[in-house]
Design a protein around this motif. Structure first.
Motif, PDB file in Angstrom:
ATOM      1  N   MET A  62      12.923  50.880  46.895  1.00 23.93           N
ATOM      2  CA  MET A  62      13.011  51.625  48.161  1.00 23.93           C
ATOM      3  C   MET A  62      13.824  52.935  48.863  1.00 23.93           C
ATOM      4  O   MET A  62      13.574  53.592  48.898  1.00 23.93           O
ATOM      5  CB  MET A  62      11.377  51.473  48.780  1.00 23.93           C
ATOM      6  CG  MET A  62      10.149  52.744  49.201  1.00 23.93           C
ATOM      7  SD  MET A  62       9.258  52.638  49.760  1.00 23.93           S
ATOM      8  CE  MET A  62       9.365  51.647  51.678  1.00 23.93           C
ATOM      9  N   PHE A  63      13.836  51.893  49.942  1.00 28.09           N
ATOM     10  CA  PHE A  63      14.858  51.895  51.275  1.00 28.09           C
ATOM     11  C   PHE A  63      16.271  52.941  50.510  1.00 28.09           C
ATOM     12  O   PHE A  63      16.515  53.093  50.949  1.00 28.09           O
ATOM     13  CB  PHE A  63      14.707  51.077  51.944  1.00 28.09           C
ATOM     14  CG  PHE A  63      13.682  50.757  52.909  1.00 28.09           C
ATOM     15  CD1 PHE A  63      13.395  51.632  53.776  1.00 28.09           C
ATOM     16  CD2 PHE A  63      12.845  49.697  53.241  1.00 28.09           C
ATOM     17  CE1 PHE A  63      11.684  51.840  53.892  1.00 28.09           C
ATOM     18  CE2 PHE A  63      11.570  49.171  53.438  1.00 28.09           C
ATOM     19  CZ  PHE A  63      11.200  50.218  53.750  1.00 28.09           C
ATOM     20  N   THR A  64      16.348  52.162  49.532  1.00 28.71           N
ATOM     21  CA  THR A  64      18.094  53.046  49.489  1.00 28.71           C
ATOM     22  C   THR A  64      17.429  54.018  48.105  1.00 28.71           C
ATOM     23  O   THR A  64      17.740  55.377  48.500  1.00 28.71           O
ATOM     24  CB  THR A  64      19.238  51.732  48.309  1.00 28.71           C
ATOM     25  OG1 THR A  64      17.545  51.544  47.045  1.00 28.71           O
ATOM     26  CG2 THR A  64      19.157  50.603  48.705  1.00 28.71           C
ATOM     27  N   ALA A  65      16.621  54.125  47.790  1.00 30.15           N
ATOM     28  CA  ALA A  65      16.459  55.177  46.374  1.00 30.15           C
ATOM     29  C   ALA A  65      15.800  56.396  47.678  1.00 30.15           C
ATOM     30  O   ALA A  65      16.440  57.584  47.142  1.00 30.15           O
ATOM     31  CB  ALA A  65      15.111  54.547  45.718  1.00 30.15           C
ATOM     32  N   VAL A  66      15.414  56.214  48.717  1.00 28.64           N
ATOM     33  CA  VAL A  66      14.088  57.140  49.257  1.00 28.64           C
ATOM     34  C   VAL A  66      15.336  57.980  51.122  1.00 28.64           C
ATOM     35  O   VAL A  66      15.459  58.586  51.089  1.00 28.64           O
ATOM     36  CB  VAL A  66      12.705  56.675  49.646  1.00 28.64           C
ATOM     37  CG1 VAL A  66      11.953  56.652  48.376  1.00 28.64           C
ATOM     38  CG2 VAL A  66      12.905  56.221  50.834  1.00 28.64           C
ATOM     39  N   ALA A  67      16.437  57.079  50.709  1.00 28.39           N
ATOM     40  CA  ALA A  67      17.765  57.424  51.881  1.00 28.39           C
ATOM     41  C   ALA A  67      17.813  58.949  51.820  1.00 28.39           C
ATOM     42  O   ALA A  67      17.886  60.030  52.953  1.00 28.39           O
ATOM     43  CB  ALA A  67      18.899  56.903  51.748  1.00 28.39           C
ATOM     44  N   ILE A 139      20.029  45.317  38.752  1.00 25.55           N
ATOM     45  CA  ILE A 139      19.940  46.768  38.688  1.00 25.55           C
ATOM     46  C   ILE A 139      19.392  46.366  39.256  1.00 25.55           C
ATOM     47  O   ILE A 139      19.329  48.009  40.299  1.00 25.55           O
ATOM     48  CB  ILE A 139      18.222  45.793  37.769  1.00 25.55           C
ATOM     49  CG1 ILE A 139      18.337  46.226  36.265  1.00 25.55           C
ATOM     50  CG2 ILE A 139      17.170  47.917  37.734  1.00 25.55           C
ATOM     51  CD1 ILE A 139      16.857  45.819  35.269  1.00 25.55           C
ATOM     52  N   LEU A 140      19.151  46.095  40.640  1.00 28.95           N
ATOM     53  CA  LEU A 140      18.702  46.418  42.471  1.00 28.95           C
ATOM     54  C   LEU A 140      19.820  46.351  42.992  1.00 28.95           C
ATOM     55  O   LEU A 140      20.155  47.552  43.375  1.00 28.95           O
ATOM     56  CB  LEU A 140      18.134  44.670  42.938  1.00 28.95           C
ATOM     57  CG  LEU A 140      17.799  44.897  44.740  1.00 28.95           C
ATOM     58  CD1 LEU A 140      16.347  46.107  44.230  1.00 28.95           C
ATOM     59  CD2 LEU A 140      17.350  43.246  44.735  1.00 28.95           C
ATOM     60  N   LYS A 141      21.118  45.878  42.241  1.00 29.14           N
ATOM     61  CA  LYS A 141      22.138  46.281  43.293  1.00 29.14           C
ATOM     62  C   LYS A 141      23.163  47.284  43.015  1.00 29.14           C
ATOM     63  O   LYS A 141      23.713  48.465  43.799  1.00 29.14           O
ATOM     64  CB  LYS A 141      23.165  45.324  42.722  1.00 29.14           C
ATOM     65  CG  LYS A 141      23.145  43.653  43.547  1.00 29.14           C
ATOM     66  CD  LYS A 141      24.352  42.595  43.266  1.00 29.14           C
ATOM     67  CE  LYS A 141      23.889  41.817  44.005  1.00 29.14           C
ATOM     68  NZ  LYS A 141      24.813  40.522  43.433  1.00 29.14           N
ATOM     69  N   THR A 142      22.398  48.046  41.515  1.00 32.18           N
ATOM     70  CA  THR A 142      22.316  49.505  41.315  1.00 32.18           C
ATOM     71  C   THR A 142      21.697  50.582  42.169  1.00 32.18           C
ATOM     72  O   THR A 142      22.823  51.383  42.254  1.00 32.18           O
ATOM     73  CB  THR A 142      22.392  49.757  39.707  1.00 32.18           C
ATOM     74  OG1 THR A 142      22.807  48.497  38.879  1.00 32.18           O
ATOM     75  CG2 THR A 142      22.372  51.058  38.671  1.00 32.18           C
ATOM     76  N   PHE A 143      21.045  50.110  43.197  1.00 30.71           N
ATOM     77  CA  PHE A 143      20.428  50.993  43.415  1.00 30.71           C
ATOM     78  C   PHE A 143      21.344  50.806  45.115  1.00 30.71           C
ATOM     79  O   PHE A 143      20.978  51.924  45.847  1.00 30.71           O
ATOM     80  CB  PHE A 143      19.078  50.711  44.277  1.00 30.71           C
ATOM     81  CG  PHE A 143      18.253  50.828  43.365  1.00 30.71           C
ATOM     82  CD1 PHE A 143      17.285  51.559  43.427  1.00 30.71           C
ATOM     83  CD2 PHE A 143      17.899  49.490  42.491  1.00 30.71           C
ATOM     84  CE1 PHE A 143      16.316  52.362  42.948  1.00 30.71           C
ATOM     85  CE2 PHE A 143      16.277  50.780  41.353  1.00 30.71           C
ATOM     86  CZ  PHE A 143      15.751  51.205  41.551  1.00 30.71           C
ATOM     87  N   ILE A 144      22.950  50.110  45.203  1.00 32.69           N
ATOM     88  CA  ILE A 144      23.110  50.848  46.184  1.00 32.69           C
ATOM     89  C   ILE A 144      24.320  51.969  45.621  1.00 32.69           C
ATOM     90  O   ILE A 144      24.518  52.386  46.929  1.00 32.69           O
ATOM     91  CB  ILE A 144      24.775  49.730  46.772  1.00 32.69           C
ATOM     92  CG1 ILE A 144      23.742  48.248  47.135  1.00 32.69           C
ATOM     93  CG2 ILE A 144      25.635  49.815  47.316  1.00 32.69           C
ATOM     94  CD1 ILE A 144      24.457  46.879  47.319  1.00 32.69           C
ATOM     95  N   ILE A 145      24.235  52.136  44.665  1.00 34.76           N
ATOM     96  CA  ILE A 145      25.362  53.064  43.937  1.00 34.76           C
ATOM     97  C   ILE A 145      24.131  54.084  44.130  1.00 34.76           C
ATOM     98  O   ILE A 145      24.590  55.642  44.401  1.00 34.76           O
ATOM     99  CB  ILE A 145      25.948  52.999  42.454  1.00 34.76           C
ATOM    100  CG1 ILE A 145      26.472  51.545  42.256  1.00 34.76           C
ATOM    101  CG2 ILE A 145      26.283  54.168  41.653  1.00 34.76           C
ATOM    102  CD1 ILE A 145      28.453  51.745  43.371  1.00 34.76           C
ATOM    103  N   ALA A 146      23.249  54.067  43.809  1.00 34.74           N
ATOM    104  CA  ALA A 146      22.084  55.514  43.878  1.00 34.74           C
ATOM    105  C   ALA A 146      21.847  55.767  45.332  1.00 34.74           C
ATOM    106  O   ALA A 146      22.065  57.274  45.763  1.00 34.74           O
ATOM    107  CB  ALA A 146      21.055  54.685  42.688  1.00 34.74           C
ATOM    108  N   PHE A 147      21.755  54.563  46.057  1.00 32.11           N
ATOM    109  CA  PHE A 147      22.005  55.151  47.471  1.00 32.11           C
ATOM    110  C   PHE A 147      22.964  56.216  48.107  1.00 32.11           C
ATOM    111  O   PHE A 147      22.823  57.092  48.613  1.00 32.11           O
ATOM    112  CB  PHE A 147      21.858  54.108  48.406  1.00 32.11           C
ATOM    113  CG  PHE A 147      21.911  54.007  49.636  1.00 32.11           C
ATOM    114  CD1 PHE A 147      21.454  54.375  51.277  1.00 32.11           C
ATOM    115  CD2 PHE A 147      23.334  53.584  50.429  1.00 32.11           C
ATOM    116  CE1 PHE A 147      21.500  54.421  52.205  1.00 32.11           C
ATOM    117  CE2 PHE A 147      23.118  53.519  51.701  1.00 32.11           C
ATOM    118  CZ  PHE A 147      22.750  54.097  52.240  1.00 32.11           C
TER     119      PHE A 147
END
Length: 195
Positions: A62-67, A139-147
């Motif tokens: 959540m916190f990485t996706a909504v930045a 999959i969770l680590k991929t959120f770093i790229i999305a962030f």
């Protein structure tokens, strides 16, 4: 040209708005899972490692996706003794310089340094380091790229907003990223209107 810039900013804001609306619901899931873990542990004396992983992972996602969404809404922490009372043009200048010198380089560094980390996690479909934990840590680590990507996109939207303001086309600034009118702006508009 200004309409194209406004369109780019609008599309970016729409993307971050949609992602923000979807991923903000994870906060409800985080509360429910955390509550369940506490009740299971202290009332029934049972515990599942995967559930503990779940609420931590939901928080990270959540916190990485909504930045980018938070940046669009100007919800990030800012020391704004000078920024808030400044005129729209001065805020646009601060945002332009800040995005070009700090935000975009920061997101580039995050992307460059996290990509091998994420690729390695995907290469062996990394799971939780805890026995009985959740699979799918890759999959969770991929959120770093999305962030990094979503913040960079919103930085581009901020640059577009600044260009529109400096070009005298603040009327084209997408509604989601318009500056609130400060007392200085109201005074400047009153002076211009009296001439």
């Amino acid at each position: 040209m200004m309409r194209l810039i406004a369109g780019i900013a609008g599309v970016i804001c729409w993307i971050n708005w949609i992602i923000g609306q979807v991923f903000s619901w994870l906060s409800l899931g985080i509360v429910l899972v955390c509550f369940t873990v506490v009740v299971q542990r202290y009332v029934f004396a049972i515990s599942y490692v995967w559930m503990q992983d779940l609420y931590i992972w939901l928080s990270g996602a959540m916190f990485t996706a909504v930045a980018g969404f938070a940046l669009m809404r100007d919800d990030h922490v800012r020391v704004d003794i000078f920024y808030r009372p400044a005129t729209v043009r001065r805020r646009a200048l601060v945002d332009l310089v800040g995005a070009l010198i700090f935000l975009l380089p920061f997101t580039a560094v995050v992307y460059v340094y996290s990509m091998p980390f994420v690729q390695r996690a995907w290469s062996y479909t990394e799971g939780s380091a805890n026995v009985g934990g959740m699979p799918g840590l890759y999959i969770l680590k991929t959120f770093i790229i999305a962030f990094a990507a979503l913040l960079a996109l919103q930085g581009i939207a901020m640059i577009c907003r600044s260009i529109l303001i400096f070009g005298g086309r603040s009327d084209l600034v997408p509604r989601r990223i318009q500056y609130p009118v400060s007392a200085n702006d109201a005074a400047a508009a009153a002076i211009e209107g009296s001439h």
